[in-house]
Scaffold this motif. Structure first.
Motif, PDB file in Angstrom:
ATOM      1  N   LEU A   2      34.246  42.116  45.957  1.00  0.00           N
ATOM      2  CA  LEU A   2      35.681  41.842  45.878  1.00  0.00           C
ATOM      3  C   LEU A   2      36.099  41.400  44.483  1.00  0.00           C
ATOM      4  CD1 LEU A   2      36.172  39.949  49.255  1.00  0.00           C
ATOM      5  CD2 LEU A   2      37.033  42.221  48.691  1.00  0.00           C
ATOM      6  N   GLU A   3      35.165  40.863  43.705  1.00  0.00           N
ATOM      7  CA  GLU A   3      35.495  40.461  42.339  1.00  0.00           C
ATOM      8  C   GLU A   3      35.770  41.661  41.447  1.00  0.00           C
ATOM      9  OE1 GLU A   3      36.034  37.329  40.764  1.00  0.00           O
ATOM     10  OE2 GLU A   3      36.298  36.933  42.905  1.00  0.00           O
ATOM     11  N   PHE A   4      35.172  42.798  41.732  1.00  0.00           N
ATOM     12  CA  PHE A   4      35.501  44.019  40.991  1.00  0.00           C
ATOM     13  C   PHE A   4      36.899  44.505  41.358  1.00  0.00           C
ATOM     14  CE2 PHE A   4      30.813  44.718  40.428  1.00  0.00           C
ATOM     15  CZ  PHE A   4      30.834  44.684  39.040  1.00  0.00           C
ATOM     16  N   LEU A   5      37.255  44.397  42.632  1.00  0.00           N
ATOM     17  CA  LEU A   5      38.611  44.756  43.041  1.00  0.00           C
ATOM     18  C   LEU A   5      39.621  43.836  42.378  1.00  0.00           C
ATOM     19  CD1 LEU A   5      40.508  46.456  44.782  1.00  0.00           C
ATOM     20  CD2 LEU A   5      40.069  44.875  46.673  1.00  0.00           C
ATOM     21  N   GLN A   6      39.313  42.550  42.328  1.00  0.00           N
ATOM     22  CA  GLN A   6      40.190  41.587  41.674  1.00  0.00           C
ATOM     23  C   GLN A   6      40.303  41.881  40.177  1.00  0.00           C
ATOM     24  OE1 GLN A   6      42.389  39.577  42.157  1.00  0.00           O
ATOM     25  NE2 GLN A   6      42.311  37.712  40.959  1.00  0.00           N
ATOM     26  N   ALA A   7      39.190  42.185  39.534  1.00  0.00           N
ATOM     27  CA  ALA A   7      39.222  42.516  38.104  1.00  0.00           C
ATOM     28  C   ALA A   7      40.105  43.740  37.859  1.00  0.00           C
ATOM     29  CB  ALA A   7      37.807  42.773  37.586  1.00  0.00           C
ATOM     30  N   SER A   8      39.979  44.746  38.703  1.00  0.00           N
ATOM     31  CA  SER A   8      40.820  45.935  38.576  1.00  0.00           C
ATOM     32  C   SER A   8      42.291  45.579  38.679  1.00  0.00           C
ATOM     33  CB  SER A   8      40.451  46.951  39.668  1.00  0.00           C
ATOM     34  OG  SER A   8      41.338  48.054  39.665  1.00  0.00           O
ATOM     35  N   ALA A   9      42.635  44.777  39.665  1.00  0.00           N
ATOM     36  CA  ALA A   9      44.029  44.388  39.874  1.00  0.00           C
ATOM     37  C   ALA A   9      44.562  43.591  38.688  1.00  0.00           C
ATOM     38  CB  ALA A   9      44.162  43.589  41.165  1.00  0.00           C
ATOM     39  N   LEU A  10      43.754  42.665  38.167  1.00  0.00           N
ATOM     40  CA  LEU A  10      44.197  41.831  37.051  1.00  0.00           C
ATOM     41  C   LEU A  10      44.400  42.659  35.786  1.00  0.00           C
ATOM     42  CD1 LEU A  10      41.944  38.652  37.427  1.00  0.00           C
ATOM     43  CD2 LEU A  10      44.331  38.936  38.121  1.00  0.00           C
ATOM     44  N   ILE A  11      43.463  43.543  35.495  1.00  0.00           N
ATOM     45  CA  ILE A  11      43.568  44.369  34.292  1.00  0.00           C
ATOM     46  C   ILE A  11      44.812  45.236  34.346  1.00  0.00           C
ATOM     47  CG2 ILE A  11      42.504  46.277  33.024  1.00  0.00           C
ATOM     48  CD1 ILE A  11      39.763  45.078  33.961  1.00  0.00           C
TER      49      ILE A  11
ATOM     50  N   VAL B 140      48.515  45.016  32.099  1.00  0.00           N
ATOM     51  CA  VAL B 140      49.122  46.148  31.385  1.00  0.00           C
ATOM     52  C   VAL B 140      50.573  46.309  31.812  1.00  0.00           C
ATOM     53  CG1 VAL B 140      49.103  48.660  31.060  1.00  0.00           C
ATOM     54  CG2 VAL B 140      46.952  47.376  31.023  1.00  0.00           C
ATOM     55  N   MET B 141      50.817  46.276  33.114  1.00  0.00           N
ATOM     56  CA  MET B 141      52.180  46.473  33.629  1.00  0.00           C
ATOM     57  C   MET B 141      53.121  45.358  33.198  1.00  0.00           C
ATOM     58  SD  MET B 141      51.585  48.115  37.423  1.00  0.00           S
ATOM     59  CE  MET B 141      50.015  47.391  37.849  1.00  0.00           C
ATOM     60  N   ASP B 142      52.584  44.134  33.089  1.00  0.00           N
ATOM     61  CA  ASP B 142      53.414  42.991  32.708  1.00  0.00           C
ATOM     62  C   ASP B 142      53.435  42.745  31.205  1.00  0.00           C
ATOM     63  OD1 ASP B 142      54.002  42.507  35.352  1.00  0.00           O
ATOM     64  OD2 ASP B 142      52.521  40.912  35.598  1.00  0.00           O
TER      65      ASP B 142
ATOM     66  N   GLY C 247      45.502  52.336  27.442  1.00  0.00           N
ATOM     67  CA  GLY C 247      44.718  53.378  28.104  1.00  0.00           C
ATOM     68  C   GLY C 247      43.308  52.928  28.418  1.00  0.00           C
ATOM     69  N   ALA C 248      42.675  52.256  27.453  1.00  0.00           N
ATOM     70  CA  ALA C 248      41.312  51.775  27.672  1.00  0.00           C
ATOM     71  C   ALA C 248      41.267  50.762  28.812  1.00  0.00           C
ATOM     72  CB  ALA C 248      40.765  51.148  26.381  1.00  0.00           C
ATOM     73  N   ALA C 249      42.271  49.885  28.870  1.00  0.00           N
ATOM     74  CA  ALA C 249      42.320  48.883  29.939  1.00  0.00           C
ATOM     75  C   ALA C 249      42.510  49.546  31.302  1.00  0.00           C
ATOM     76  CB  ALA C 249      43.438  47.886  29.666  1.00  0.00           C
ATOM     77  N   ILE C 250      43.376  50.535  31.365  1.00  0.00           N
ATOM     78  CA  ILE C 250      43.585  51.240  32.631  1.00  0.00           C
ATOM     79  C   ILE C 250      42.275  51.866  33.106  1.00  0.00           C
ATOM     80  CG2 ILE C 250      44.691  53.258  33.682  1.00  0.00           C
ATOM     81  CD1 ILE C 250      47.157  52.569  31.900  1.00  0.00           C
ATOM     82  N   LEU C 251      41.536  52.474  32.187  1.00  0.00           N
ATOM     83  CA  LEU C 251      40.263  53.088  32.561  1.00  0.00           C
ATOM     84  C   LEU C 251      39.240  52.043  32.996  1.00  0.00           C
ATOM     85  CD1 LEU C 251      40.080  55.775  29.756  1.00  0.00           C
ATOM     86  CD2 LEU C 251      40.420  56.180  32.204  1.00  0.00           C
ATOM     87  N   LEU C 252      39.227  50.893  32.320  1.00  0.00           N
ATOM     88  CA  LEU C 252      38.324  49.819  32.728  1.00  0.00           C
ATOM     89  C   LEU C 252      38.696  49.328  34.125  1.00  0.00           C
ATOM     90  CD1 LEU C 252      36.029  47.858  32.178  1.00  0.00           C
ATOM     91  CD2 LEU C 252      37.658  46.376  30.976  1.00  0.00           C
ATOM     92  N   GLY C 253      39.997  49.202  34.391  1.00  0.00           N
ATOM     93  CA  GLY C 253      40.432  48.812  35.730  1.00  0.00           C
ATOM     94  C   GLY C 253      40.015  49.828  36.777  1.00  0.00           C
ATOM     95  N   ASP C 254      40.113  51.104  36.428  1.00  0.00           N
ATOM     96  CA  ASP C 254      39.676  52.161  37.351  1.00  0.00           C
ATOM     97  C   ASP C 254      38.178  52.078  37.606  1.00  0.00           C
ATOM     98  OD1 ASP C 254      42.273  53.089  37.405  1.00  0.00           O
ATOM     99  OD2 ASP C 254      41.920  54.794  36.076  1.00  0.00           O
ATOM    100  N   LEU C 255      37.411  51.792  36.555  1.00  0.00           N
ATOM    101  CA  LEU C 255      35.964  51.652  36.713  1.00  0.00           C
ATOM    102  C   LEU C 255      35.643  50.491  37.650  1.00  0.00           C
ATOM    103  CD1 LEU C 255      33.090  52.498  35.837  1.00  0.00           C
ATOM    104  CD2 LEU C 255      33.305  50.860  33.948  1.00  0.00           C
TER     105      LEU C 255
END
Length: 351
Positions: A77-86, A90-92, A126-134
């Motif tokens: 779940l921490e990976f899901l949380q990291a994705s959401a935060l990243i 970006v959005m904010d 872009g890099a952050a979005i990809l890291l969030g996707d990962l």
């Protein structure tokens, strides 16, 4: 298992997974070391609330007290949380997260420092979005590699899938409220429910309970406790986003005001403020150049209008619902005690 031990074991499982995947990424390209460094930096922080609630959902349904499988499943779940935060940062257009540069700012700074001719800001985003996707992909991968039996994982997978859908819908509703700029308390609470409350507490509880084979009564009892507590948790976070100590929150004071977040706290204030004060709040909300004096002025409006007091009352109401539901929940005594302690941590007046 004490909460401190859960956190320690979750950390060990989480970083073990990252270390195992590191050779794969570096085998693709040494340039991916920067991606791994950004991920490790982000994962170092956080309260590990979601894994803790997942573990105690497991124990509430009488899952065995020790086991690497549930720890690894909860840690995912921490990976899901990291994705959401990243993605959220970006959005904010947030500059910081957990007391350090947000992932997209980190990558932007790297590009600038290296003197690369391409545009640094789009690269950073872009890099952050990809890291969030990962991170999103790794959340599923770690869950599936937890070592729990397929029958258990199948039951948990349904909850996990629902949780991912809900949090993305909640994030969209949050973006929608920002662009509408005409938020109501009701709509703000809908965002709270789907972007945070379910995702932070109710669904992690359900995940752990489902993995343990919980019946419908247990799942319902966990909802009666987890959903109102999740709402109280996010309302507290909204207050801290305006009034919190930066050393505690990891973000500059008043950052939620600069980002123009249409929280329940803001909606409650606009309902109660006079015409002049409401217009001032509307005018300055979302101004990225808002200075300390501006933050103080908006805090005064929020306080003097009664918006802050109304939000505190709402926190108490939802927290009270959660405590009453927990007292009658058909769960183990050990889990009840642990969840009562987590409820206090989730709604405390400091981050």
């Amino acid at each position: 298992m004490p909460t401190s031990r859960i956190r320690k074991e979750v950390d060990e499982a989480l970083f073990s997974f990252v270390d195992q995947r590191r050779p794969l990424l570096l085998g693709i390209s040494e340039d991916l070391a920067a991606l791994m460094a950004a991920l490790r930096a982000l994962l170092q922080g956080g309260k590990r609330l979601r894994p803790a609630f997942a573990y105690w959902g497991w124990r509430a349904a009488d899952g065995e007290p020790y086991g690497d499988g549930i720890v690894r499943a909860a840690a995912s779940l921490e990976f899901l949380q990291a994705s959401a935060l990243i993605h959220d940062d970006v959005m904010d257009s947030s500059d910081t997260r957990r007391g350090q540069p947000a992932a997209h700012r980190r990558f932007e700074t790297m590009a600038t420092r290296m003197g690369w001719p391409g545009a640094a800001a789009p690269f950073g985003e872009g890099a952050a979005i990809l890291l969030g996707d990962l991170c999103l992909a790794w959340s599923a991968e770690m869950f599936e590699a937890s070592g729990l039996e397929e029958e258990r994982r199948a039951a948990g997978r349904q909850v996990y899938d629902l949780m991912r859908t809900e949090v993305m819908c909640g994030q969209y509703l949050d973006l929608l409220e920002g662009v509408r700029a005409q938020g109501t308390v009701g709509r703000a609470l809908k965002v709270v429910e789907y972007k945070s409350a379910k995702y932070t507490i109710e669904r992690p509880l359900h995940l752990g309970a489902a993995l343990a084979g919980a019946d419908a009564a247990t799942m319902g009892a966990l909802t009666n406790y987890g959903l109102p507590l999740g709402i109280a948790f996010q309302l507290r976070d909204d207050v801290l986003g305006v009034f919190g100590d930066p050393d505690e929150t990891g973000k500059p004071a008043g950052d939620d005001l600069r980002e123009g977040k249409r929280t329940a706290l803001v909606a409650l204030t606009l309902e109660r403020a006079g015409e002049t004060a409401a217009a001032e709040l509307e005018r300055r909300l979302g101004d990225p150049a808002l200075d300390e004096a501006g933050v103080d002025a908006l805090r005064t409006i929020i306080t003097e209008s009664g918006g802050l007091a109304a939000c505190e009352e709402m926190i108490e109401k939802y927290a009270g619902q959660a405590h009453r539901a927990l007292n009658i929940a058909p769960i183990t005594a050990e889990a009840r005690d642990a969840l009562a302690d987590l409820a206090v941590k989730a709604t405390a007046r400091q981050s």
